[in-house]
Design a protein around this motif. Structure first.
Motif: not given
Length: 273
Positions: A240-246, A256-262, A266-270
Motif C-alpha cells: 500500500l505504501l508503494i502504491a501510494e508513493a508511486l 515491485f515489493l517482491q522484486k526489490h525486497g523493501s 522499490a520506491i527509489e528504484h521504480e
C-alpha cells in the motif's frame, strides 16, 4: 533524598469512594483524568527536544540508545525499544530496554529488584555500553534506586543520561543531563502510576523514538520505508505504501515489493525508471 522532595504521583486521588461509583462514572472520570496527560507532555516539549538532539548526535557517531526502568516504567521502555526494528528497520541492538529483575520481570514482578543501586550498571555493561551511547532512566516517582544508581554511574563514566519522570526535582532528574519531567498530578487510584504517569511515559517514548528515527532518515515523506516485512499484514502494508508513493495499483506495487525486497528500494528504484 531531599526532605523537600514531594511525590505528587503518590498524593491522594481527587476522587473518593470509587467503589460506590457506577461503571459509567468510573470510565468517565478515568477518561477525564487521562485528558490532562497530553497537556502535561506539551509543557515538556523543549526538554524532549534537547534530549532527541543529543540522541541523534550520538547515534550518528555510532552510539546506541538504552532505556532503564523498573515495573511499568521498565516494561514501557522495553516495548518502545522492541518496536523500533520492525517499524524502522534498524539493528536490534540500536535501541535496548532493560528492566530491574531481568527479562522475567517483564511478565511478573521480581521482589526488591528495583532497590539494587548497582544492578543497572551491571546490566548495561553486559550489553557492552560505550561512551557514545545514551541512557534514559524511566521512573514515575523519580526515585527508583535501580535507575538512580544506573544513571549516576553513567555520568561518572561520561555517558550521556536522560530521564522521563512524573515528579519535579527528583533524585533521578539530578543525575540526568537531559531530564524530562511530566507532572500529571495524582492518579485516579491513589499511587497507581501505571495510569496517567504510564500514559505520559508512553507518549514521551513515542515522541523520542519516532523523532530520532525520522532524523536518522528512517522515514521518507510520511512512510515507514524501512519497515520489516515479517508477515502477510506487513507485506500488504508495504504494498500500500508503494502504491501510494508511486500512484500505481496495489497489485503492481506487490510485484515491485517482491522484486526489490523493501519499500524503500522499490520506491527509489521504480521512481527513476
Amino acid at each position: 533524598m531531599s526532605k523537600n522532595f514531594k511525590k505528587i504521583t503518590e498524593q491522594s486521588s481527587a476522587y473518593r469512594h470509587l467503589e460506590q461509583m457506577s461503571i459509567h462514572e468510573l470510565l468517565t472520570n478515568i477518561n477525564t483524568e487521562d485528558q490532562s496527560v497530553p497537556k502535561a507532555v506539551q509543557k515538556s516539549i523543549s526538554s524532549i527536544e534537547r534530549l532527541v538532539e543529543a540522541i541523534v548526535d550520538q547515534i550518528e557517531k555510532g552510539g546506541k540508545l538504552y532505556y532503564i526502568g523498573a515495573g511499568t516504567s521498565g516494561r514501557l521502555g522495553i516495548l518502545d525499544a522492541t518496536e523500533c526494528p520492525p517499524t524502522f528497520g534498524v539493528p536490534e541492538d540500536m535501541v535496548t530496554g532493560l528492566i530491574a529483575g531481568g527479562d522475567q520481570a517483564i511478565r511478573k514482578a521480581v521482589e526488591h529488584a528495583e532497590d539494587d543501586t548497582e544492578q543497572a550498571w551491571k546490566d548495561l555493561q553486559a550489553h557492552d555500553l560505550q561512551t557514545e551511547d545514551v541512557v534514559i532512566g524511566i521512573a514515575a516517582s523519580g526515585t527508583t534506586p535501580y535507575v538512580v544508581g544506573g544513571l549516576k554511574t553513567c555520568q561518572e563514566n561520561d555517558i550521556i543520561t536522560g530521564c522521563i519522570v512524573c515528579n519535579p526535582s527528583s533524585p533521578i532528574s539530578k543525575v540526568s543531563d537531559f531530564p524530562i519531567e511530566v507532572v500529571v498530578g495524582p492518579e485516579f487510584v491513589t499511587g497507581s502510576s501505571r495510569m496517567k504517569a504510564g500514559t505520559a511515559q508512553k507518549l514521551v517514548l513515542n515522541m523520542i523514538s519516532t523523532s530520532v528515527m525520522i532524523k536518522l532518515g528512517r522515514v521518507k515523506d510520511n512512510k515507514m520505508v524501512d519497515m520489516q516485512l515479517s508477515n502477510a499484514k506487513l507485506k500488504q502494508r508495504g504494498s500500500l505504501l508503494i502504491a501510494e508513493a508511486l500512484d500505481i495499483s496495489e497489485e503492481k506495487a506487490a510485484v515491485f515489493l517482491q522484486k526489490h525486497g523493501s519499500v524503500r528500494k522499490a520506491i527509489e528504484h521504480e521512481t527513476h525508471q
